[in-house]
Design an enzyme around this catalytic site. Structure first.
Site, PDB file in Angstrom:
ATOM      1  N   CYS A 103      24.978  41.927  71.566  1.00  0.00           N
ATOM      2  CA  CYS A 103      24.784  41.722  70.128  1.00  0.00           C
ATOM      3  C   CYS A 103      25.852  40.758  69.622  1.00  0.00           C
ATOM      4  O   CYS A 103      27.044  40.950  69.878  1.00  0.00           O
ATOM      5  CB  CYS A 103      24.876  43.054  69.394  1.00  0.00           C
ATOM      6  SG  CYS A 103      23.646  44.267  69.934  1.00  0.00           S
ATOM      7  N   GLU A 163      37.537  52.727  75.052  1.00  0.00           N
ATOM      8  CA  GLU A 163      38.232  53.143  73.846  1.00  0.00           C
ATOM      9  C   GLU A 163      37.493  54.278  73.145  1.00  0.00           C
ATOM     10  O   GLU A 163      36.265  54.332  73.140  1.00  0.00           O
ATOM     11  CB  GLU A 163      38.395  51.947  72.895  1.00  0.00           C
ATOM     12  CG  GLU A 163      39.294  50.876  73.482  1.00  0.00           C
ATOM     13  CD  GLU A 163      39.397  49.619  72.631  1.00  0.00           C
ATOM     14  OE1 GLU A 163      40.344  48.852  72.866  1.00  0.00           O
ATOM     15  OE2 GLU A 163      38.549  49.391  71.752  1.00  0.00           O
ATOM     16  N   CYS A 212      33.845  49.517  63.064  1.00  0.00           N
ATOM     17  CA  CYS A 212      32.539  49.289  63.675  1.00  0.00           C
ATOM     18  C   CYS A 212      32.409  47.860  64.173  1.00  0.00           C
ATOM     19  O   CYS A 212      32.679  46.905  63.453  1.00  0.00           O
ATOM     20  CB  CYS A 212      31.445  49.590  62.650  1.00  0.00           C
ATOM     21  SG  CYS A 212      29.779  49.367  63.279  1.00  0.00           S
ATOM     22  N   CYS A 238      29.409  46.655  77.771  1.00  0.00           N
ATOM     23  CA  CYS A 238      28.121  46.997  77.171  1.00  0.00           C
ATOM     24  C   CYS A 238      27.004  46.217  77.834  1.00  0.00           C
ATOM     25  O   CYS A 238      27.173  45.054  78.203  1.00  0.00           O
ATOM     26  CB  CYS A 238      28.138  46.704  75.672  1.00  0.00           C
ATOM     27  SG  CYS A 238      26.651  47.281  74.811  1.00  0.00           S
ATOM     28  N   ASN A 255      32.800  43.529  60.147  1.00  0.00           N
ATOM     29  CA  ASN A 255      34.224  43.605  60.467  1.00  0.00           C
ATOM     30  C   ASN A 255      34.610  42.424  61.342  1.00  0.00           C
ATOM     31  O   ASN A 255      34.196  42.350  62.508  1.00  0.00           O
ATOM     32  CB  ASN A 255      34.540  44.921  61.193  1.00  0.00           C
ATOM     33  CG  ASN A 255      34.401  46.120  60.284  1.00  0.00           C
ATOM     34  OD1 ASN A 255      35.015  46.163  59.225  1.00  0.00           O
ATOM     35  ND2 ASN A 255      33.591  47.089  60.682  1.00  0.00           N
ATOM     36  N   HIS A 313      20.023  46.359  61.513  1.00  0.00           N
ATOM     37  CA  HIS A 313      20.740  45.116  61.201  1.00  0.00           C
ATOM     38  C   HIS A 313      19.880  43.918  60.814  1.00  0.00           C
ATOM     39  O   HIS A 313      20.422  42.852  60.496  1.00  0.00           O
ATOM     40  CB  HIS A 313      21.676  44.713  62.347  1.00  0.00           C
ATOM     41  CG  HIS A 313      22.546  45.814  62.829  1.00  0.00           C
ATOM     42  ND1 HIS A 313      23.276  46.614  61.976  1.00  0.00           N
ATOM     43  CD2 HIS A 313      22.797  46.294  64.080  1.00  0.00           C
ATOM     44  CE1 HIS A 313      23.948  47.527  62.671  1.00  0.00           C
ATOM     45  NE2 HIS A 313      23.672  47.358  63.943  1.00  0.00           N
ATOM     46  N   CYS A 331      28.993  41.910  67.513  1.00  0.00           N
ATOM     47  CA  CYS A 331      29.779  43.031  68.035  1.00  0.00           C
ATOM     48  C   CYS A 331      30.797  42.552  69.057  1.00  0.00           C
ATOM     49  O   CYS A 331      30.453  41.868  70.022  1.00  0.00           O
ATOM     50  CB  CYS A 331      28.842  44.063  68.667  1.00  0.00           C
ATOM     51  SG  CYS A 331      29.690  45.513  69.313  1.00  0.00           S
TER      52      CYS A 331
END
Length: 456
Positions: free
Chosen positions: A201, A175, A427, A197, A384, A309, A204
Site C-alpha cells: 500500500c 513492532e 497508523c 508485509c 501520518n 481508503h 503505508c
C-alpha cells in the site's frame, strides 16, 4: 519523548574483564549469534540491540576488517544461546499442549496447570510453578521453554503511546504498540502478524518493507504478553482493572495472509482460563483478503475492520494493489456476508485521508452509497507522514467537512487523531526501527567513504 534501550551492555574489547566469559565464545556459539544478529555484523552501533535473554557475545569488525570477539560487561546478560532442541510452549493450542504432555507420559491436567501458569500468571520459570511437583520441574525444563519475543527497545511517546521493537529467535524484528484510550485508563495493544508485509500500500510505511515471513502463533500472542510484562498485568486482572483491555490486529502485515497462526494466537488470547480477552474486545483489520473473511468471522467471531481508503476501483487500484485482485464489489459483498455483523457489532471502515486523492465531499457521498445497507462505522485517519512518502495530509477543515457528511447520514465517523506520531507508532508508520537505524548508518558510512560490504 522518552527513549529507553533495554538490556544495554557496555562494550569491552579483547582482554580486560572479559576473560571470565571467553569459554563461551566457541565457533558454534558464534555461528548461532550470526544467525540471530545478522544486522550486528560489522558495527558496534548495533550492540544496544541485543535483548535480554540472548547471549551477548557478538562478532564485530575492527578497523582493519579482522573479526574479533566483544563481550558485554553485564554478566547477567551473558547467558546460554537459545537451545533450538527445546519446544516453546507459548503458542501451542490447548490440544497441542495436551499432546506434548502425553508425549512425556503426562495426563491432560498437566497441560491445564501449565496453561494457567503461562497465560493467567505470566510465569516463564517452571521452578516457580508451585502447583506442579518439584520432580516435574526438571523434566519440563529439559524439553521445554516458556519464551516471549525479546525486547530490543521500548519507546514512550509524549502522549503515553508505547512502542516495543521485538526481536525473534531468528533475528528478525517486528513492532508492537500500546495505544491508550483518550478518555479512560485503558487502551489497546496493536499487534503485528508478519515481518514486513505482503502488500505494498503506497500510503503505508510498513509496505515499503517487503515481506520477510509470517509470524508464528507464539510470536503473535507473545506480543501481548510482552505488553503485559511491561505494565505488570500478571496475574490476569478482572475486566474492570485492566489497562491492556483490547487487542487490535492492525500492526505490521496482513493477518488474513497468515490466518492459521493468527487464529491460534487469538484463540489463546480469548481463552477464559488464561489471558481472557473477550472476542468483543478484539478487532482484526484486513486490507480485503476476500476469500478468508467469512472463515475469520465463523471461527473467531472478532470485530472486523476493513482498510478501505478509497471509493472507486481506480483510486484503490492505485494506492492499494490488492484491489486489483479483490475489487470493491467483491470486498463489499464479503462485508455483507461477514458472520455476526449487526447494528450492535458494526464493521469498521478505516479511511486514511489523503490530500487531493480521496478527501472531497463527492468522495464522502460516494462512500455512503458504497456501504448502504451495511452495519457500518468509520474511522477517519489523517495521513501520518513518514520520510519519503508521496502523500500529504488534508487540512482539518476538509477532514471535518468529510466527517460531517457521514455523521449527518447517521454514521459514527470520528476523526482519529494520531497517537505516537513522535515515535513513528501512528497508523501507517510502523516499520522495523532497527532497519531504519541500519539504513541511516549505511548512508553515513557511504557519505564518509567507508566500505559497507558487511551490512545487511
Amino acid at each position: 519523548m522518552i527513549q529507553r534501550h533495554l538490556g544495554q551492555p557496555r562494550l569491552i574489547q579483547n582482554g580486560g574483564d572479559a576473560g571470565g566469559v571467553k569459554a563461551v565464545a566457541q565457533k558454534q556459539t558464534q555461528r548461532r549469534l550470526d544467525q540471530i544478529f545478522p544486522a550486528g555484523r560489522g558495527s558496534h552501533a548495533n550492540l544496544h540491540s541485543i535483548p535480554t535473554g540472548y547471549a551477548c557475545i557478538i562478532a564485530a569488525l575492527t578497523e582493519n576488517s579482522q573479526r574479533r570477539h566483544c563481550f558485554a560487561a553485564r554478566p547477567s546478560l551473558c547467558v546460554a544461546v537459545m537451545d533450538d532442541s527445546k519446544t516453546n510452549l507459548i503458542g501451542l493450542s490447548r490440544d497441542q499442549l495436551i499432546a506434548e504432555m502425553a508425549s512425556i507420559g503426562e495426563k491432560p491436567f498437566r497441560a491445564k496447570q501449565l496453561w494457567h501458569w503461562m497465560y493467567n500468571r505470566g510465569e516463564t520459570d517452571f521452578a516457580k510453578m508451585t502447583s506442579i511437583s518439584k520432580s516435574m520441574h526438571g523434566a519440563l525444563a529439559e524439553r521445554y521453554v516458556v519464551r516471549r519475543p525479546g525486547v530490543t527497545k521500548e519507546l514512550i511517546s509524549a502522549d503515553t503511546t508505547r512502542k516495543w521493537l521485538l526481536k525473534f529467535d531468528d533475528g528478525h524484528e517486528a513492532e508492537t504498540v500500546y495505544i491508550p484510550d483518550a478518555d479512560e485508563e485503558r487502551g489497546a495493544v496493536c499487534i503485528s502478524t508478519q515481518v514486513g508485509c505482503t502488500l505494498t500500500c503506497r500510503f503505508c510505511h510498513t509496505g515499503t518493507q517487503l515481506l520477510v515471513r509470517n509470524l508464528s502463533a507464539a510470536e503473535i500472542v507473545g506480543q501481548f504478553m510482552v505488553a503485559r510484562d511491561s505494565y505488570g498485568e500478571w496475574p490476569t486482572p478482572d475486566d474492570g482493572g485492566r489497562q491492556l483491555s483490547n487487542i487490535v490486529v492492525m500492526g505490521m502485515g496482513e493477518p488474513l495472509y497468515n490466518f492459521e497462526n493468527v487464529a491460534t494466537a487469538l484463540e489463546i488470547a480469548m481463552d477464559g482460563e488464561g489471558i481472557g480477552i473477550s472476542k468483543r474486545r478484539i478487532t482484526l483489520s484486513t486490507s480485503g483478503v476476500v476469500p478468508m473473511m467469512k472463515e475469520c468471522g465463523e471461527r473467531l467471531g472478532v470485530n472486523l475492520a476493513v482498510s478501505l481508503h478509497a471509493v472507486t476501483d481506480e483510486i484503490r487500484d492505485r494506492i492499494m494493489p490488492i484491489n486489483k485482485k479483490y475489487p470493491l464489489k467483491e470486498l463489499m459483498q464479503a462485508c455483507r456476508e461477514y458472520p455476526g455483523a449487526s447494528n450492535a457489532r458494526r464493521i469498521t471502515f478505516e479511511y486514511i485521508m489523503l490530500k487531493g486523492i480521496n478527501d472531497s465531499a463527492a468522495d464522502a457521498r460516494a462512500l455512503l452509497k458504497l456501504v448502504k445497507g451495511l452495519p457500518a462505522k468509520f474511522n477517519l485517519i489523517p495521513f501520518n507522514p513518514w520520510p519519503g512518502s508521496e502523500f500529504d495530509t488534508p487540512d482539518i477543515k476538509t477532514t471535518k467537512a468529510f466527517s460531517d457528511i457521514l455523521q449527518d447520514a447517521g454514521y459514527s465517523a470520528p476523526i482519529r487523531m494520531p497517537r505516537g506520531r513522535d515515535i513513528l507508532a501512528a497508523c501507517g508508520q510502523l516499520r522495523s526501527e532497527s532497519q531504519r537505524e541500519r539504513a541511516s548508518l549505511a548512508k553515513a558510512r557511504a557519505a564518509a567513504g567507508i566500505a559497507d560490504e558487511h551490512h545487511g
